[in-house]
Design a protein around this motif. Structure first.
Motif, PDB file in Angstrom:
ATOM      1  N   ALA A 229      94.441  33.900  43.257  1.00  0.00           N
ATOM      2  CA  ALA A 229      95.468  34.943  43.421  1.00  0.00           C
ATOM      3  C   ALA A 229      94.934  36.119  44.226  1.00  0.00           C
ATOM      4  O   ALA A 229      95.627  36.654  45.090  1.00  0.00           O
ATOM      5  CB  ALA A 229      95.955  35.406  42.052  1.00  0.00           C
ATOM      6  N   SER A 230      93.683  36.507  43.968  1.00  0.00           N
ATOM      7  CA  SER A 230      93.123  37.638  44.718  1.00  0.00           C
ATOM      8  C   SER A 230      92.894  37.276  46.177  1.00  0.00           C
ATOM      9  O   SER A 230      93.013  38.125  47.054  1.00  0.00           O
ATOM     10  CB  SER A 230      91.824  38.131  44.075  1.00  0.00           C
ATOM     11  OG  SER A 230      90.798  37.185  44.242  1.00  0.00           O
ATOM     12  N   ILE A 231      92.573  36.008  46.430  1.00  0.00           N
ATOM     13  CA  ILE A 231      92.393  35.580  47.823  1.00  0.00           C
ATOM     14  C   ILE A 231      93.714  35.678  48.571  1.00  0.00           C
ATOM     15  O   ILE A 231      93.763  36.138  49.712  1.00  0.00           O
ATOM     16  CB  ILE A 231      91.839  34.149  47.880  1.00  0.00           C
ATOM     17  CG1 ILE A 231      90.413  34.118  47.352  1.00  0.00           C
ATOM     18  CG2 ILE A 231      91.884  33.605  49.310  1.00  0.00           C
ATOM     19  CD1 ILE A 231      89.832  32.738  47.229  1.00  0.00           C
ATOM     20  N   LEU A 232      94.793  35.273  47.926  1.00  0.00           N
ATOM     21  CA  LEU A 232      96.099  35.259  48.591  1.00  0.00           C
ATOM     22  C   LEU A 232      96.765  36.630  48.643  1.00  0.00           C
ATOM     23  O   LEU A 232      97.427  36.964  49.622  1.00  0.00           O
ATOM     24  CB  LEU A 232      97.026  34.263  47.893  1.00  0.00           C
ATOM     25  CG  LEU A 232      96.574  32.804  47.948  1.00  0.00           C
ATOM     26  CD1 LEU A 232      97.486  31.942  47.106  1.00  0.00           C
ATOM     27  CD2 LEU A 232      96.541  32.312  49.380  1.00  0.00           C
ATOM     28  N   THR A 233      96.609  37.447  47.596  1.00  0.00           N
ATOM     29  CA  THR A 233      97.336  38.715  47.542  1.00  0.00           C
ATOM     30  C   THR A 233      96.533  39.904  48.034  1.00  0.00           C
ATOM     31  O   THR A 233      97.096  40.887  48.493  1.00  0.00           O
ATOM     32  CB  THR A 233      97.810  39.009  46.107  1.00  0.00           C
ATOM     33  OG1 THR A 233      96.680  39.079  45.250  1.00  0.00           O
ATOM     34  CG2 THR A 233      98.760  37.943  45.629  1.00  0.00           C
ATOM     35  N   ASN A 234      95.229  39.829  47.920  1.00  0.00           N
ATOM     36  CA  ASN A 234      94.403  40.977  48.273  1.00  0.00           C
ATOM     37  C   ASN A 234      93.234  40.507  49.135  1.00  0.00           C
ATOM     38  O   ASN A 234      92.077  40.648  48.759  1.00  0.00           O
ATOM     39  CB  ASN A 234      93.911  41.663  46.995  1.00  0.00           C
ATOM     40  CG  ASN A 234      93.385  43.048  47.266  1.00  0.00           C
ATOM     41  OD1 ASN A 234      93.391  43.513  48.402  1.00  0.00           O
ATOM     42  ND2 ASN A 234      92.911  43.708  46.239  1.00  0.00           N
ATOM     43  N   SER A 235      93.544  39.981  50.283  1.00  0.00           N
ATOM     44  CA  SER A 235      92.533  39.362  51.133  1.00  0.00           C
ATOM     45  C   SER A 235      91.443  40.331  51.553  1.00  0.00           C
ATOM     46  O   SER A 235      90.259  39.971  51.557  1.00  0.00           O
ATOM     47  CB  SER A 235      93.182  38.756  52.373  1.00  0.00           C
ATOM     48  OG  SER A 235      94.099  37.773  51.995  1.00  0.00           O
ATOM     49  N   TRP A 236      91.802  41.551  51.926  1.00  0.00           N
ATOM     50  CA  TRP A 236      90.796  42.496  52.414  1.00  0.00           C
ATOM     51  C   TRP A 236      89.805  42.851  51.307  1.00  0.00           C
ATOM     52  O   TRP A 236      88.604  42.926  51.538  1.00  0.00           O
ATOM     53  CB  TRP A 236      91.454  43.743  52.979  1.00  0.00           C
ATOM     54  CG  TRP A 236      90.440  44.716  53.497  1.00  0.00           C
ATOM     55  CD1 TRP A 236      90.194  45.956  53.036  1.00  0.00           C
ATOM     56  CD2 TRP A 236      89.484  44.490  54.546  1.00  0.00           C
ATOM     57  NE1 TRP A 236      89.160  46.537  53.735  1.00  0.00           N
ATOM     58  CE2 TRP A 236      88.708  45.659  54.673  1.00  0.00           C
ATOM     59  CE3 TRP A 236      89.222  43.424  55.393  1.00  0.00           C
ATOM     60  CZ2 TRP A 236      87.695  45.791  55.600  1.00  0.00           C
ATOM     61  CZ3 TRP A 236      88.198  43.555  56.322  1.00  0.00           C
ATOM     62  CH2 TRP A 236      87.453  44.729  56.418  1.00  0.00           C
ATOM     63  N   GLN A 237      90.302  43.071  50.092  1.00  0.00           N
ATOM     64  CA  GLN A 237      89.409  43.380  48.981  1.00  0.00           C
ATOM     65  C   GLN A 237      88.495  42.197  48.683  1.00  0.00           C
ATOM     66  O   GLN A 237      87.318  42.374  48.372  1.00  0.00           O
ATOM     67  CB  GLN A 237      90.207  43.754  47.726  1.00  0.00           C
ATOM     68  CG  GLN A 237      89.338  44.186  46.564  1.00  0.00           C
ATOM     69  CD  GLN A 237      88.519  45.435  46.884  1.00  0.00           C
ATOM     70  OE1 GLN A 237      89.017  46.375  47.481  1.00  0.00           O
ATOM     71  NE2 GLN A 237      87.256  45.429  46.493  1.00  0.00           N
ATOM     72  N   THR A 238      89.031  40.990  48.815  1.00  0.00           N
ATOM     73  CA  THR A 238      88.222  39.795  48.594  1.00  0.00           C
ATOM     74  C   THR A 238      87.105  39.719  49.626  1.00  0.00           C
ATOM     75  O   THR A 238      85.956  39.417  49.291  1.00  0.00           O
ATOM     76  CB  THR A 238      89.089  38.532  48.654  1.00  0.00           C
ATOM     77  OG1 THR A 238      90.110  38.624  47.662  1.00  0.00           O
ATOM     78  CG2 THR A 238      88.273  37.280  48.421  1.00  0.00           C
ATOM     79  N   VAL A 239      87.412  40.005  50.879  1.00  0.00           N
ATOM     80  CA  VAL A 239      86.390  40.008  51.937  1.00  0.00           C
ATOM     81  C   VAL A 239      85.334  41.061  51.634  1.00  0.00           C
ATOM     82  O   VAL A 239      84.130  40.814  51.770  1.00  0.00           O
ATOM     83  CB  VAL A 239      87.038  40.242  53.323  1.00  0.00           C
ATOM     84  CG1 VAL A 239      85.999  40.508  54.390  1.00  0.00           C
ATOM     85  CG2 VAL A 239      87.912  39.058  53.702  1.00  0.00           C
ATOM     86  N   GLN A 240      85.774  42.231  51.190  1.00  0.00           N
ATOM     87  CA  GLN A 240      84.819  43.289  50.843  1.00  0.00           C
ATOM     88  C   GLN A 240      83.956  42.891  49.650  1.00  0.00           C
ATOM     89  O   GLN A 240      82.748  43.169  49.630  1.00  0.00           O
ATOM     90  CB  GLN A 240      85.556  44.593  50.540  1.00  0.00           C
ATOM     91  CG  GLN A 240      86.162  45.234  51.770  1.00  0.00           C
ATOM     92  CD  GLN A 240      86.970  46.479  51.419  1.00  0.00           C
ATOM     93  OE1 GLN A 240      87.568  46.563  50.356  1.00  0.00           O
ATOM     94  NE2 GLN A 240      86.973  47.436  52.333  1.00  0.00           N
ATOM     95  N   ASP A 241      84.565  42.234  48.661  1.00  0.00           N
ATOM     96  CA  ASP A 241      83.794  41.780  47.496  1.00  0.00           C
ATOM     97  C   ASP A 241      82.748  40.750  47.896  1.00  0.00           C
ATOM     98  O   ASP A 241      81.610  40.785  47.419  1.00  0.00           O
ATOM     99  CB  ASP A 241      84.723  41.189  46.437  1.00  0.00           C
ATOM    100  CG  ASP A 241      85.595  42.242  45.775  1.00  0.00           C
ATOM    101  OD1 ASP A 241      85.280  43.443  45.882  1.00  0.00           O
ATOM    102  OD2 ASP A 241      86.605  41.841  45.149  1.00  0.00           O
ATOM    103  N   ILE A 242      83.127  39.824  48.773  1.00  0.00           N
ATOM    104  CA  ILE A 242      82.183  38.810  49.241  1.00  0.00           C
ATOM    105  C   ILE A 242      81.057  39.468  50.035  1.00  0.00           C
ATOM    106  O   ILE A 242      79.883  39.122  49.871  1.00  0.00           O
ATOM    107  CB  ILE A 242      82.902  37.726  50.065  1.00  0.00           C
ATOM    108  CG1 ILE A 242      83.823  36.908  49.145  1.00  0.00           C
ATOM    109  CG2 ILE A 242      81.914  36.823  50.777  1.00  0.00           C
ATOM    110  CD1 ILE A 242      84.743  35.960  49.877  1.00  0.00           C
TER     111      ILE A 242
END
Length: 81
Positions: free
Chosen positions: A27-40
């Motif tokens: 869900a976070s990958i699909l809805t909050n992509s930028w935050q996911t990239v920052q987390d990675i």
């Protein structure tokens, strides 16, 4: 075709397992992509900070030995004068 399906399923399982281990959910990958990239990116930076001291300690031994091996191989490959 069956081999491709099995490889794809195994790869999906491995990627899903790693993402779950890193606490990244679909869900976070699909809805909050930028935050996911920052987390990675933060995870990669933290892993680098953890690994860098070990890499430097290992380099003290590995780099000189590698250079010695390279010189020895270079000397053996040269034709005799």
């Amino acid at each position: 075709m069956v081999g491709w399906i099995i490889r794809t399923l195994v790869l999906c399982f491995i990627v899903g397992f790693v993402l779950s281990f890193l606490h990244i959910d679909p869900a976070s990958i699909l809805t909050n992509s930028w935050q996911t990239v920052q987390d990675i990116a933060a995870l990669v930076i933290d892993a680098g900070r953890w690994a860098l001291p070990y890499i430097l300690i290992g380099a003290v031994v590995v780099v000189p030995l590698s250079l010695i091996g390279l010189v020895m191989r270079w000397n053996r490959s040269r034709p005799p004068s």
